[in-house]
Design a protein around this motif. Structure first.
Motif, PDB file in Angstrom:
ATOM      1  N   LEU A   1       8.075  16.658  18.475  1.00  0.00           N
ATOM      2  CA  LEU A   1       7.685  15.347  18.984  1.00  0.00           C
ATOM      3  C   LEU A   1       7.294  14.482  17.790  1.00  0.00           C
ATOM      4  O   LEU A   1       6.305  14.763  17.107  1.00  0.00           O
ATOM      5  CB  LEU A   1       6.504  15.468  19.950  1.00  0.00           C
ATOM      6  N   ILE A   2       8.060  13.449  17.530  1.00  0.00           N
ATOM      7  CA  ILE A   2       7.802  12.590  16.380  1.00  0.00           C
ATOM      8  C   ILE A   2       6.787  11.512  16.767  1.00  0.00           C
ATOM      9  O   ILE A   2       6.962  10.812  17.760  1.00  0.00           O
ATOM     10  CB  ILE A   2       9.102  11.958  15.865  1.00  0.00           C
ATOM     11  N   ILE A   3       5.744  11.386  15.974  1.00  0.00           N
ATOM     12  CA  ILE A   3       4.681  10.414  16.219  1.00  0.00           C
ATOM     13  C   ILE A   3       4.920   9.128  15.436  1.00  0.00           C
ATOM     14  O   ILE A   3       4.781   8.024  15.960  1.00  0.00           O
ATOM     15  CB  ILE A   3       3.313  11.008  15.831  1.00  0.00           C
ATOM     16  N   LEU A   4       5.301   9.253  14.185  1.00  0.00           N
ATOM     17  CA  LEU A   4       5.552   8.090  13.325  1.00  0.00           C
ATOM     18  C   LEU A   4       6.529   8.542  12.247  1.00  0.00           C
ATOM     19  O   LEU A   4       6.411   9.659  11.742  1.00  0.00           O
ATOM     20  CB  LEU A   4       4.249   7.593  12.709  1.00  0.00           C
ATOM     21  N   SER A   5       7.488   7.667  11.898  1.00  0.00           N
ATOM     22  CA  SER A   5       8.567   8.129  11.025  1.00  0.00           C
ATOM     23  C   SER A   5       8.944   7.105   9.961  1.00  0.00           C
ATOM     24  O   SER A   5       8.703   5.901  10.115  1.00  0.00           O
ATOM     25  CB  SER A   5       9.807   8.443  11.869  1.00  0.00           C
ATOM     26  N   PRO A   6       9.593   7.579   8.872  1.00  0.00           N
ATOM     27  CA  PRO A   6      10.084   6.655   7.844  1.00  0.00           C
ATOM     28  C   PRO A   6      11.208   5.766   8.350  1.00  0.00           C
ATOM     29  O   PRO A   6      11.407   4.670   7.826  1.00  0.00           O
ATOM     30  CB  PRO A   6      10.568   7.594   6.732  1.00  0.00           C
ATOM     31  N   ALA A   7      11.955   6.221   9.376  1.00  0.00           N
ATOM     32  CA  ALA A   7      13.004   5.371   9.935  1.00  0.00           C
ATOM     33  C   ALA A   7      12.397   4.086  10.485  1.00  0.00           C
ATOM     34  O   ALA A   7      12.877   2.977  10.194  1.00  0.00           O
ATOM     35  CB  ALA A   7      13.748   6.132  11.040  1.00  0.00           C
ATOM     36  N   GLU A   8      11.335   4.214  11.278  1.00  0.00           N
ATOM     37  CA  GLU A   8      10.669   3.025  11.808  1.00  0.00           C
ATOM     38  C   GLU A   8      10.067   2.196  10.689  1.00  0.00           C
ATOM     39  O   GLU A   8      10.174   0.958  10.683  1.00  0.00           O
ATOM     40  CB  GLU A   8       9.572   3.412  12.799  1.00  0.00           C
ATOM     41  N   ALA A   9       9.433   2.863   9.718  1.00  0.00           N
ATOM     42  CA  ALA A   9       8.790   2.134   8.619  1.00  0.00           C
ATOM     43  C   ALA A   9       9.792   1.253   7.881  1.00  0.00           C
ATOM     44  O   ALA A   9       9.528   0.074   7.601  1.00  0.00           O
ATOM     45  CB  ALA A   9       8.140   3.132   7.655  1.00  0.00           C
TER      46      ALA A   9
ATOM     47  N   GLY B   1       0.813  -1.214   0.000  1.00  0.00           N
ATOM     48  CA  GLY B   1       0.000   0.000   0.000  1.00  0.00           C
ATOM     49  C   GLY B   1       0.844   1.260   0.000  1.00  0.00           C
ATOM     50  O   GLY B   1       0.420   2.302  -0.505  1.00  0.00           O
ATOM     51  N   GLY B   2       2.048   1.160   0.552  1.00  0.00           N
ATOM     52  CA  GLY B   2       2.962   2.296   0.553  1.00  0.00           C
ATOM     53  C   GLY B   2       3.204   2.855   1.937  1.00  0.00           C
ATOM     54  O   GLY B   2       2.346   3.566   2.470  1.00  0.00           O
ATOM     55  N   VAL B   3       4.360   2.540   2.526  1.00  0.00           N
ATOM     56  CA  VAL B   3       4.700   3.052   3.855  1.00  0.00           C
ATOM     57  C   VAL B   3       5.643   4.245   3.712  1.00  0.00           C
ATOM     58  O   VAL B   3       6.113   4.574   2.622  1.00  0.00           O
ATOM     59  CB  VAL B   3       5.344   1.955   4.729  1.00  0.00           C
ATOM     60  N   MET B   4       5.933   4.890   4.835  1.00  0.00           N
ATOM     61  CA  MET B   4       6.798   6.066   4.828  1.00  0.00           C
ATOM     62  C   MET B   4       8.199   5.717   4.342  1.00  0.00           C
ATOM     63  O   MET B   4       8.743   4.675   4.705  1.00  0.00           O
ATOM     64  CB  MET B   4       6.895   6.648   6.237  1.00  0.00           C
ATOM     65  N   SER B   5       8.775   6.620   3.563  1.00  0.00           N
ATOM     66  CA  SER B   5      10.137   6.400   3.069  1.00  0.00           C
ATOM     67  C   SER B   5      10.948   7.696   2.994  1.00  0.00           C
ATOM     68  O   SER B   5      12.175   7.659   3.034  1.00  0.00           O
ATOM     69  CB  SER B   5      10.115   5.741   1.684  1.00  0.00           C
ATOM     70  N   GLU B   6      10.267   8.829   2.883  1.00  0.00           N
ATOM     71  CA  GLU B   6      10.939  10.119   2.754  1.00  0.00           C
ATOM     72  C   GLU B   6      10.876  10.908   4.056  1.00  0.00           C
ATOM     73  O   GLU B   6       9.937  10.745   4.845  1.00  0.00           O
ATOM     74  CB  GLU B   6      10.308  10.938   1.625  1.00  0.00           C
ATOM     75  N   THR B   7      11.844  11.789   4.255  1.00  0.00           N
ATOM     76  CA  THR B   7      11.861  12.619   5.455  1.00  0.00           C
ATOM     77  C   THR B   7      10.572  13.420   5.592  1.00  0.00           C
ATOM     78  O   THR B   7      10.050  13.613   6.691  1.00  0.00           O
ATOM     79  CB  THR B   7      13.069  13.570   5.427  1.00  0.00           C
ATOM     80  N   GLY B   8      10.035  13.873   4.477  1.00  0.00           N
ATOM     81  CA  GLY B   8       8.804  14.662   4.498  1.00  0.00           C
ATOM     82  C   GLY B   8       7.574  13.887   4.917  1.00  0.00           C
ATOM     83  O   GLY B   8       6.513  14.478   5.131  1.00  0.00           O
ATOM     84  N   ASP B   9       7.697  12.562   5.052  1.00  0.00           N
ATOM     85  CA  ASP B   9       6.561  11.742   5.483  1.00  0.00           C
ATOM     86  C   ASP B   9       6.370  11.752   6.998  1.00  0.00           C
ATOM     87  O   ASP B   9       5.344  11.286   7.491  1.00  0.00           O
ATOM     88  CB  ASP B   9       6.761  10.287   5.037  1.00  0.00           C
ATOM     89  N   ILE B  10       7.346  12.246   7.752  1.00  0.00           N
ATOM     90  CA  ILE B  10       7.299  12.193   9.216  1.00  0.00           C
ATOM     91  C   ILE B  10       6.046  12.876   9.744  1.00  0.00           C
ATOM     92  O   ILE B  10       5.695  13.982   9.331  1.00  0.00           O
ATOM     93  CB  ILE B  10       8.534  12.880   9.839  1.00  0.00           C
ATOM     94  N   ALA B  11       5.375  12.213  10.668  1.00  0.00           N
ATOM     95  CA  ALA B  11       4.271  12.837  11.403  1.00  0.00           C
ATOM     96  C   ALA B  11       4.838  13.313  12.727  1.00  0.00           C
ATOM     97  O   ALA B  11       5.314  12.506  13.530  1.00  0.00           O
ATOM     98  CB  ALA B  11       3.144  11.832  11.640  1.00  0.00           C
ATOM     99  N   TYR B  12       4.809  14.613  12.945  1.00  0.00           N
ATOM    100  CA  TYR B  12       5.372  15.143  14.185  1.00  0.00           C
ATOM    101  C   TYR B  12       4.655  16.431  14.575  1.00  0.00           C
ATOM    102  O   TYR B  12       3.987  17.073  13.755  1.00  0.00           O
ATOM    103  CB  TYR B  12       6.878  15.392  14.047  1.00  0.00           C
ATOM    104  N   LEU B  13       4.799  16.763  15.833  1.00  0.00           N
ATOM    105  CA  LEU B  13       4.243  18.002  16.353  1.00  0.00           C
ATOM    106  C   LEU B  13       5.362  19.023  16.449  1.00  0.00           C
ATOM    107  O   LEU B  13       6.397  18.766  17.075  1.00  0.00           O
ATOM    108  CB  LEU B  13       3.621  17.780  17.733  1.00  0.00           C
ATOM    109  N   LYS B  14       5.157  20.158  15.838  1.00  0.00           N
ATOM    110  CA  LYS B  14       6.147  21.236  15.862  1.00  0.00           C
ATOM    111  C   LYS B  14       5.583  22.405  16.656  1.00  0.00           C
ATOM    112  O   LYS B  14       4.475  22.865  16.401  1.00  0.00           O
ATOM    113  CB  LYS B  14       6.478  21.683  14.441  1.00  0.00           C
ATOM    114  N   TYR B  15       6.360  22.851  17.621  1.00  0.00           N
ATOM    115  CA  TYR B  15       5.903  23.928  18.495  1.00  0.00           C
ATOM    116  C   TYR B  15       6.590  25.236  18.122  1.00  0.00           C
ATOM    117  O   TYR B  15       7.739  25.239  17.680  1.00  0.00           O
ATOM    118  CB  TYR B  15       6.207  23.589  19.954  1.00  0.00           C
TER     119      TYR B  15
END
Length: 504
Positions: free
Chosen positions: A324-332, A210-224
């Motif tokens: 705060l990183i929620i989900l990342s391409p590194a883990e994927a 289906g397509g998992v994260m692979s690029e830096t821009g795919d990161i789900a994170y909270l930016k303050y």
């Protein structure tokens, strides 16, 4: 009476500054902001840090646990789940419903992974009419969560409306949300690899294809922003603020520092610092040779050399703007590497997925703003340093045994998920890696008074529901083989009990 204006009288008690209906976009923003509420609570247990004090945190010495910790997990996650259910009631379009289903799974998997069987199918009713929901088995919960992610990801449609700017992760970018959903599915699928490999393989392939994260821009994170309150980022108790001591008596662990130094990991320059006193001021020393970790569970009482141990760099604990990183391409990509290792997926090689994962893990540090006044180093790790690490520092053991390659993948997950302690804890329970030594007191003994005999606990206790939902909770405890003795404080001897998927 006949001269009264009924419309005016009817609205007299309505607060003009409040609304009495749900605005789904506002609710979705709040759900996203609440997703990292369990971060940092197992930081000692996963041996990122160590302490000389008795019980400053949960899991460091397996000495005791915070009595309200299980309740904290429940209250934060069920609050997010309630918000998801409220949003799902709204007659909104397919994308908004799909996103609520996806983030609801995120909240539930955190909850069930921590404690085991939990109220699930009746939980939304429990928040309304059913006050005593039954506890569902973790197996049933996992099957439904995977089904939910599959259906939600498939239903996402870039041509349909989204939460747009109210979505603080992706601003309504549907292709990125698809990657988020499939990456989360891959995480959950791999969780079942030891217990139900057939189901694990099925959904791992659905997710990867289906397509998992692979690029830096795919990161789900909270930016303050620099002016916003950042309550979760990162961990103020680890700040020394250029002082030898800190509130928790903590320094970076020897487990982490030794891993960095042995493999010449360039992340050490971003993450670690030793403060040395020059005159009346403290100066940051970030050289690799000076870094030294404290052995977990080995010290009681302030050690004379405490100021010489490494601690987090100001780049990490910068309160205002640390993400705060929620989900990342590194883990994927580490999960993809494991799927290849297991022979489930042949679309890439283990090494290619591993190298990409490590590259993305190091590149993501650039999200942390530099702090020139406090740290001499940059958060951006040079491409050459990454390449050297992959070539000679910690290259993938292509010819190693299956266990050696699994250990390397899991160790990289431990390094790349720094800050997401619950996910690292779950992966450690599933794989047994990294190989932590928790019995360091006087060389090989558990820390004095350890309620788990020096073992790292494998689940968290339920909050006490004897007064509100006792029958269902007791039935769940019995079904899982956990103790039923109400005299046992917060079911403490169930800390070594295993949830359904934990079979390693």
């Amino acid at each position: 009476m006949v001269s009264c204006n009924s419309d005016v009288l009817t609205n007299l008690n309505n607060d003009p500054n409040k609304i009495d209906y749900v605005i789904p976009s506002y609710l979705f923003t709040q759900i996203e902001l609440g997703m990292p509420q369990t971060r940092g609570q197992l930081h000692q247990g996963m041996q990122y840090v160590a302490t000389y004090k008795d019980v400053p945190d949960i899991g460091g010495k397996q000495f005791d646990y915070i009595p309200g910790f299980g309740f904290t997990i429940y209250s934060t996650q069920f609050n997010a789940i309630k918000q998801c259910m409220d949003a799902l009631k709204m007659p909104e379009d397919v994308n908004k419903i799909a996103l609520c289903r996806i983030v609801r799974v995120y909240g539930y998997h955190t909850l069930t992974d921590a404690t085991g069987d939990v109220p699930y199918f009746e939980a939304s009713l429990a928040l309304n009419d059913v006050l005593k929901p039954k506890y569902d088995t973790q197996q049933a919960i996992y099957m439904d969560m995977l089904k939910e992610l599959d259906e939600a990801a498939a239903s996402l449609n870039p041509a349909m409306p989204t939460f747009a700017g109210a979505d603080v992760f992706y601003a309504g970018d549907i292709p990125k949300w698809k990657k988020f959903a499939y990456t989360l599915m891959l995480r959950l699928a791999m969780r079942l690899s030891e217990k139900d490999p057939e189901t694990a393989k099925k959904y791992a392939l659905i997710a990867i294809n289906g397509g998992v994260m692979s690029e830096t821009g795919d990161i789900a994170y909270l930016k303050y922003s620099a002016t916003a309150t950042n309550p979760r980022a990162p961990y103020t108790e680890y700040q020394a603020t250029q002082d030898p001591d800190n509130a928790q008596g903590q320094k970076l662990s020897s487990t982490l520092i030794n891993q960095f130094k042995t493999t010449r990991d360039p992340r050490i320059y971003v993450l670690s610092v030793v403060w040395t006193k020059v005159g009346s001021a403290y100066v940051p020393d970030t050289t690799m040779a000076s870094q030294k970790g404290m052995v977990p569970g080995s010290i009681l009482g302030y050690p004379a050399d405490f100021p010489t141990y490494s601690e987090y760099s100001p780049i990490w604990w910068n309160r205002e703007t640390s993400p705060l990183i929620i989900l990342s391409p590194a883990e994927a990509q580490l999960l993809v590497a494991e799927a290849v290792l297991k022979g489930w997926y042949t679309g890439t090689s283990e090494k290619a997925a591993y190298d990409l994962a490590v590259t993305r893990a190091m590149q993501q540090w650039a999200l942390w703003p530099n702090v020139p006044s406090l740290s001499p180093n940059s958060s951006t790790i040079p491409a050459g340093a990454i390449a050297a690490y992959l070539a000679t520092g910690y290259p993938y053991k292509t010819n190693g045994t299956v266990a050696e390659r699994q250990e390397q993948i899991s160790t990289q997950k431990w390094l790349s998920l720094l800050g997401d302690d619950h996910e690292v804890w779950s992966n450690w329970r599933r794989t047994g890696f990294p190989k932590f030594n928790f019995k360091n007191w006087e060389g090989s003994k558990p820390y004095p008074g350890s309620v788990t005999g020096g073992e790292m606990f494998r689940r968290l206790p339920y909050p006490d529901e004897r007064a509100t939902n006792n029958d269902n909770q007791q039935e769940a405890l019995k079904r899982q083989g956990f103790p039923l003795d109400p005299s046992v404080k917060a079911q403490s001897d169930a800390l070594l009990g295993r949830v359904w998927w934990d079979k390693k």
